[in-house]
Design a protein around this motif. Structure first.
Motif, PDB file in Angstrom:
ATOM      1  N   ILE A   1       0.841  -1.194   0.000  1.00 42.13           N
ATOM      2  CA  ILE A   1       0.000   0.000   0.000  1.00 42.13           C
ATOM      3  C   ILE A   1       0.877   1.245   0.000  1.00 42.13           C
ATOM      4  O   ILE A   1       1.798   1.363   0.806  1.00 42.13           O
ATOM      5  N   GLU A   2       0.592   2.158  -0.899  1.00 42.81           N
ATOM      6  CA  GLU A   2       1.355   3.403  -0.942  1.00 42.81           C
ATOM      7  C   GLU A   2       1.117   4.199   0.330  1.00 42.81           C
ATOM      8  O   GLU A   2       0.015   4.257   0.850  1.00 42.81           O
ATOM      9  N   LYS A   3       2.163   4.810   0.834  1.00 46.40           N
ATOM     10  CA  LYS A   3       2.065   5.610   2.052  1.00 46.40           C
ATOM     11  C   LYS A   3       1.131   6.799   1.822  1.00 46.40           C
ATOM     12  O   LYS A   3       1.171   7.435   0.772  1.00 46.40           O
ATOM     13  N   PHE A   4       0.300   7.067   2.812  1.00 47.87           N
ATOM     14  CA  PHE A   4      -0.616   8.206   2.723  1.00 47.87           C
ATOM     15  C   PHE A   4       0.168   9.494   2.915  1.00 47.87           C
ATOM     16  O   PHE A   4       0.862   9.670   3.915  1.00 47.87           O
ATOM     17  N   GLU A   5       0.044  10.411   1.929  1.00 50.74           N
ATOM     18  CA  GLU A   5       0.801  11.667   1.958  1.00 50.74           C
ATOM     19  C   GLU A   5      -0.066  12.866   2.303  1.00 50.74           C
ATOM     20  O   GLU A   5       0.417  13.995   2.346  1.00 50.74           O
ATOM     21  N   GLY A   6      -1.355  12.630   2.543  1.00 51.37           N
ATOM     22  CA  GLY A   6      -2.238  13.741   2.910  1.00 51.37           C
ATOM     23  C   GLY A   6      -3.292  14.062   1.877  1.00 51.37           C
ATOM     24  O   GLY A   6      -4.129  14.933   2.103  1.00 51.37           O
ATOM     25  N   VAL A   7      -3.276  13.365   0.726  1.00 44.27           N
ATOM     26  CA  VAL A   7      -4.289  13.594  -0.308  1.00 44.27           C
ATOM     27  C   VAL A   7      -4.963  12.280  -0.674  1.00 44.27           C
ATOM     28  O   VAL A   7      -4.403  11.205  -0.476  1.00 44.27           O
ATOM     29  N   ASN A   8      -6.186  12.403  -1.215  1.00 38.79           N
ATOM     30  CA  ASN A   8      -6.980  11.244  -1.637  1.00 38.79           C
ATOM     31  C   ASN A   8      -7.177  10.250  -0.486  1.00 38.79           C
ATOM     32  O   ASN A   8      -6.920   9.058  -0.594  1.00 38.79           O
TER      33      ASN A   8
ATOM     34  N   TYR B   1      -8.966  14.829   6.928  1.00 45.06           N
ATOM     35  CA  TYR B   1      -8.519  14.640   5.549  1.00 45.06           C
ATOM     36  C   TYR B   1      -9.663  14.533   4.547  1.00 45.06           C
ATOM     37  O   TYR B   1      -9.483  14.896   3.383  1.00 45.06           O
ATOM     38  N   ILE B   2     -10.832  14.066   4.963  1.00 44.39           N
ATOM     39  CA  ILE B   2     -11.977  14.074   4.051  1.00 44.39           C
ATOM     40  C   ILE B   2     -12.375  15.517   3.768  1.00 44.39           C
ATOM     41  O   ILE B   2     -12.686  15.894   2.638  1.00 44.39           O
ATOM     42  N   THR B   3     -12.340  16.346   4.807  1.00 47.97           N
ATOM     43  CA  THR B   3     -12.647  17.779   4.633  1.00 47.97           C
ATOM     44  C   THR B   3     -11.610  18.447   3.750  1.00 47.97           C
ATOM     45  O   THR B   3     -11.944  19.228   2.849  1.00 47.97           O
ATOM     46  N   GLU B   4     -10.319  18.127   3.989  1.00 49.31           N
ATOM     47  CA  GLU B   4      -9.245  18.738   3.200  1.00 49.31           C
ATOM     48  C   GLU B   4      -9.293  18.272   1.749  1.00 49.31           C
ATOM     49  O   GLU B   4      -9.017  19.049   0.835  1.00 49.31           O
TER      50      GLU B   4
ATOM     51  N   ALA C   1     -11.968  17.463   0.072  1.00 43.09           N
ATOM     52  CA  ALA C   1     -13.076  18.165  -0.579  1.00 43.09           C
ATOM     53  C   ALA C   1     -12.700  19.604  -0.909  1.00 43.09           C
ATOM     54  O   ALA C   1     -12.921  20.085  -2.021  1.00 43.09           O
ATOM     55  N   SER C   2     -12.104  20.304   0.064  1.00 45.26           N
ATOM     56  CA  SER C   2     -11.730  21.701  -0.165  1.00 45.26           C
ATOM     57  C   SER C   2     -10.590  21.797  -1.169  1.00 45.26           C
ATOM     58  O   SER C   2     -10.526  22.726  -1.975  1.00 45.26           O
ATOM     59  N   GLY C   3      -9.659  20.811  -1.125  1.00 41.33           N
ATOM     60  CA  GLY C   3      -8.542  20.811  -2.068  1.00 41.33           C
ATOM     61  C   GLY C   3      -9.013  20.636  -3.497  1.00 41.33           C
ATOM     62  O   GLY C   3      -8.518  21.281  -4.410  1.00 41.33           O
ATOM     63  N   LYS C   4      -9.985  19.769  -3.699  1.00 39.56           N
ATOM     64  CA  LYS C   4     -10.522  19.535  -5.037  1.00 39.56           C
ATOM     65  C   LYS C   4     -11.231  20.778  -5.560  1.00 39.56           C
ATOM     66  O   LYS C   4     -11.069  21.150  -6.720  1.00 39.56           O
ATOM     67  N   LYS C   5     -12.008  21.428  -4.697  1.00 40.64           N
ATOM     68  CA  LYS C   5     -12.703  22.651  -5.103  1.00 40.64           C
ATOM     69  C   LYS C   5     -11.697  23.729  -5.505  1.00 40.64           C
ATOM     70  O   LYS C   5     -11.884  24.451  -6.485  1.00 40.64           O
ATOM     71  N   PHE C   6     -10.612  23.832  -4.720  1.00 41.70           N
ATOM     72  CA  PHE C   6      -9.577  24.834  -5.011  1.00 41.70           C
ATOM     73  C   PHE C   6      -8.941  24.568  -6.378  1.00 41.70           C
ATOM     74  O   PHE C   6      -8.742  25.487  -7.167  1.00 41.70           O
ATOM     75  N   LEU C   7      -8.620  23.285  -6.661  1.00 43.96           N
ATOM     76  CA  LEU C   7      -7.980  22.941  -7.930  1.00 43.96           C
ATOM     77  C   LEU C   7      -8.900  23.222  -9.112  1.00 43.96           C
ATOM     78  O   LEU C   7      -8.460  23.737 -10.139  1.00 43.96           O
ATOM     79  N   VAL C   8     -10.178  22.886  -8.968  1.00 37.69           N
ATOM     80  CA  VAL C   8     -11.143  23.132 -10.047  1.00 37.69           C
ATOM     81  C   VAL C   8     -11.240  24.634 -10.313  1.00 37.69           C
ATOM     82  O   VAL C   8     -11.217  25.079 -11.472  1.00 37.69           O
TER      83      VAL C   8
END
Length: 209
Positions: A8-15, A101-104, A106-113
């Protein structure tokens, strides 16, 4: 278990959602997930004697909680491991991690879009440089597993080309063959090289006159 977790890839803070599913799948084999839903057995009041069975239940719960939390932490990057390793128990740690991280995500995706949609190219900078910045944002989409059709991405980038490139945009949009992002980058580099040469030639002509 160690071999499975190593894959399993190490969790880096996204997805976080995707990583959480993989971790949950692996953790079911530990048969210790009850620590997330079952409170720690209460210890006997001061002065009261504990039975051997009560001591065993408490020891088993503490041991499983430690193992469960440890496996989750080992699935994180070293930086995140240091941040979250002081959590008191698995449930507290897992609930807080999901909320964060679920909150981040969601907000991260909105920011990128918003960043991608609102990006505007201008004539004051090299278009290839601005094109690479857009590709950088597009690359962040992939990190968040936000898959966008390449043709739509390419068409959107063409629309963002600066006003000075109006004829170039028109020609690309009316091509019969569909371009890839790699081919679009090549066309942009060639067009910009031509523009630079014409600009240099014009400056030399002006100096002579």
């Amino acid at each position: 278990m160690t071999i499975k977790f190593a894959k399993i890839e190490k969790f880096e803070g996204v997805n976080f959602r995707c990583w959480k599913k993989k971790i949950n799948f692996m953790l079911t084999t530990l048969k210790a997930e009850y620590v997330l839903t079952t409170p720690r057995p209460t210890e006997a009041e001061e002065g009261a004697a504990e039975t051997i069975e009560e001591i065993r239940r408490i020891h088993k719960w503490d041991n499983n909680d430690y193992i469960y939390k440890g496996h989750i932490l080992n699935g994180m990057s070293d930086a995140l491991f240091d941040i979250h390793s002081e959590a008191f128990c698995t449930k507290e740690f897992w609930d807080n991690t999901k909320l964060k991280y679920i909150t981040e995500d969601a907000s991260g995706k909105k920011f990128l879009v918003n960043e991608f949609n609102n990006y505007k190219m201008d004539n004051s900078r090299f278009v290839t440089e601005q094109y690479n910045e857009l590709l950088g944002i597009f690359g962040q989409f992939k990190l968040h597993h936000m898959n966008m059709d390449e043709y739509i991405t390419m068409s959107t980038i063409i629309d963002k080309l600066p006003p000075f490139w109006k004829n170039f945009k028109h020609n690309l949009k009316h091509q019969k063959e569909e371009l890839s992002l790699v081919q679009l980058a090549s066309h942009i580099r060639i067009e910009e090289s031509i523009c630079v040469k014409e600009s240099d030639k014009s400056k030399k002509t002006q100096r002579k006159s």
